[in-house]
Scaffold this active site. Structure first.
Site, short mmCIF file in Angstrom:
data_model
loop_
_atom_site.label_atom_id
_atom_site.label_comp_id
_atom_site.label_asym_id
_atom_site.label_seq_id
_atom_site.Cartn_x
_atom_site.Cartn_y
_atom_site.Cartn_z
N THR A 381 -90.53 52.93 -56.35
CA THR A 381 -91.54 51.88 -56.45
C THR A 381 -92.17 51.87 -57.84
O THR A 381 -92.35 50.80 -58.45
CB THR A 381 -92.62 52.07 -55.39
OG1 THR A 381 -92.01 52.08 -54.09
CG2 THR A 381 -93.64 50.95 -55.45
N CYS A 559 -80.72 44.34 -44.34
CA CYS A 559 -80.62 45.66 -44.98
C CYS A 559 -79.53 45.70 -46.04
O CYS A 559 -79.57 46.53 -46.92
CB CYS A 559 -80.41 46.75 -43.93
SG CYS A 559 -78.74 46.86 -43.26
#
Length: 587
Positions: A381, A559
């Site tokens: 992140t 996904c």
């Protein structure tokens, strides 16, 4: 504010039925006097699409895309100018498609929004302990933790991006959830000039329903692709402009992460406790491991990450995750608890070796679409956010100072992203030789060499080529779900809040419809029925009792495992109607 914005927001609640207000656009109320947002627009009628123009179009409202948008608007304020910035998000709302561990390193956020604590960011649970276990079938062996999570936080990333979205809008960024970017727009010189959203109101057979509306052209002087791992447009761009070859990058390698959020008993809850494991239930040839993070409010994140270069076609990552929950060291945390949410997402594991050249004519690729995950940290992140910030600074230079977007590439290589990924570059490929050699080499790298090894290891085969024929393996018999700790797929899907308009063209397309029955089923024993964590693919008998592949596209969690792992790369993942897919809130 543009009625375009009102139209898009309204469509989230009306199944995306457009109205004629498209023809009456007005400038946004927040636009400054010197804004480059166009005041008027020239529209074409069907079959051509309506069009709107911005200075910068960002595809994807994840950490990278929102960081780029925020940084652009910050630079505008610092330089007393304005650029119009639009962020398109295929999820029904910002954060709806975001799933991650997530032990959050705030380094990039400290740079982007240094007052985040005072501004009540949903980052409240500092890491309080850090454990690392090697699991055998019945034991948990404690090992020295290679992670340094001091100063990090256990968070919900979907909640964080919602907060970031609000901060971006406060700065004047226009964010449009529920609209899927389905194609790249080019000019006559093969330069990217924006994206097109997909048509809506089309039935499965391709006919137009009464609700049919053409997609919209969203044009930008620059386009930033922040779609996340295996972004469909990003992959096309990389092939179109040979960006992997241009950057000297290897193929990307991936893993599938499967996760649940549980609410557990108060006496078992340890806010900020972090646990990682290696070993069981995976075999020693398969890279991966589990995580268990204690969040706030008696919640824990539990997940299993499985590298998609596994060899045995009978392996089922979803069922391996169900097994994990019955381990004697994991089970006590869950007993008496309740599952709140379920989700799955692939993640990039190629690291430094697999970073493509991220600049193309008319824009750049940022975040996990390019692949900046730090594998030994199990964090991406902060690097995704930083890449968005660096790209924003380069874009501002292009639009205001006449610079070249290639400065993004130069700035990336001079940033802490590059230093961090270079030091960790040999960790993942070391496990190509198996679990024990991988642990030994990674330990040497982490504690002694610290990234200074003179050799850069290469990745093995691409993930889809790693799958062995079924004749080389024996079927794996997984225990039946007990409905207490382990669950069947339909139960988990319900917890993902995934939903798609049923009567629409399948967004999962077979390049050759014969391959499933002629190759995947006889040679690989139908692996798509196992690697998918949502039971999208199943083989059913037809009238002649012949097994045929059935695609349950409405189950899709987005996904991208199928797009990656199919042995013959026969499945093409494309975006469904905007707003479809999972609806995550705490993932």
């Amino acid at each position: 504010m543009f009625k375009f914005r009102s139209l898009l927001l309204k469509s989230r609640f009306t199944k995306f039925q457009f109205t004629n207000t498209f023809n009456n656009l007005q400038p946004p109320s927040f636009a400054r006097a010197n804004s480059r947002v166009p005041i008027s627009h020239n529209f074409c009628t069907t079959p051509n699409r309506d069009s709107i123009e911005y200075d910068v179009v960002v595809v994807g409202a994840g950490p990278a895309g929102l960081s780029a948008a925020i940084r652009l608007k910050q630079l505008c304020r610092e330089n007393d100018t304005d650029l119009s910035v639009c962020v398109l998000e295929k999820g029904a709302e910002v954060g709806a498609h975001i799933v991650s561990g997530n032990v959050f390193e705030p380094r990039a956020l400290n740079e982007l929004l240094p007052q985040w604590k005072q501004q009540e960011a949903p980052i409240n649970t500092p890491v309080s302990s850090d454990k690392f276990w090697f699991l055998t079938k019945n034991r948990a062996i404690s090992l020295p933790s290679p992670f340094d999570n001091k100063g990090n936080y256990v968070i919900s990333l979907s909640q964080l991006v919602r907060w970031m979205g609000a901060k971006a809008e406060e700065l004047g960024v226009e964010i449009y959830p529920g609209f899927a970017a389905s194609e790249i727009l080019y000019d006559a010189n093969n330069k990217v000039i924006g994206i097109g959203t997909n048509d809506m109101g089309i039935s499965k057979d391709g006919s137009k329903k009464e609700t049919f509306q053409r997609g919209v052209e969203v044009k930008g002087r620059l386009t930033l692709l922040a779609e996340g791992c295996r972004g469909s447009l990003s992959e096309k761009i990389m092939k179109q402009y040979n960006l992997r070859e241009k950057g000297g990058a290897e193929h990307q390698t991936y893993a599938l992460g499967i996760k649940e959020v549980w609410e557990i008993d108060e006496e078992k809850h340890q806010p900020g406790a972090v646990l990682h494991t290696l070993g069981w239930p995976l075999d020693h040839k398969t890279y991966g491991g589990s995580f268990l993070y204690h969040m706030k409010d008696r919640q824990i994140s539990l997940g299993l990450v499985v590298a998609l270069n596994y060899q045995n076609p009978f392996m089922n990552p979803y069922e391996e995750f169900q097994k994990l929950k019955h381990h004697p060291a994991i089970k006590p945390f869950l007993e008496g608890g309740t599952v709140i949410q379920y989700g799955a997402r692939t993640l990039n594991e190629g690291g430094f070796q697999s970073i493509p050249y991220p600049v193309f004519p008319g824009g750049a690729i940022i975040g996990c679409s390019a692949g900046f995950l730090n594998v030994p940290k199990i964090k991406g992140t902060h690097t995704a956010m930083k890449s968005g910030m660096v790209a924003a600074e380069a874009a501002f230079g292009v639009l205001n100072e006449g610079l070249d977007m290639n400065t993004y590439w130069d700035a990336l290589r001079n940033s802490w992203i590059w230093e961090e990924l270079y030091k960790s570059r040999n960790y993942r490929p070391a496990f190509e030789y198996g679990l024990i050699p991988g642990l030994a080499f990674s330990g040497l790298e982490h504690y002694i060499l610290k990234g200074r090894h003179p050799i850069t290891l290469k990745h093995g085969k691409p993930d889809h080529e790693a799958t062995n024929p079924a004749r080389l393996h024996s079927p794996i018999h997984y225990p039946k779900a007990d409905g207490v700790l382990s669950f069947d797929v339909p139960t988990s899907l319900h917890r993902s809040n995934t939903n798609h308009e049923h009567d629409q063209p399948p967004h999962l397309r077979l390049r050759d419809p014969k391959i499933p029955e002629l190759t995947n089923l006889p040679v690989y024993a139908a692996p798509e029925s196992r690697y998918c964590p949502a039971r999208v693919y199943e083989y059913v008998a037809d009238e002649q009792n012949q097994l045929k592949l059935q695609i349950n596209a409405q189950n899709c969690l987005h996904c991208k495992a199928c797009d990656i792992k199919d042995p013959k790369q026969n499945i093409e993942w494309t975006v469904p109607e905007g707003g479809g897919g999972p609806g995550y809130s705490v993932m």
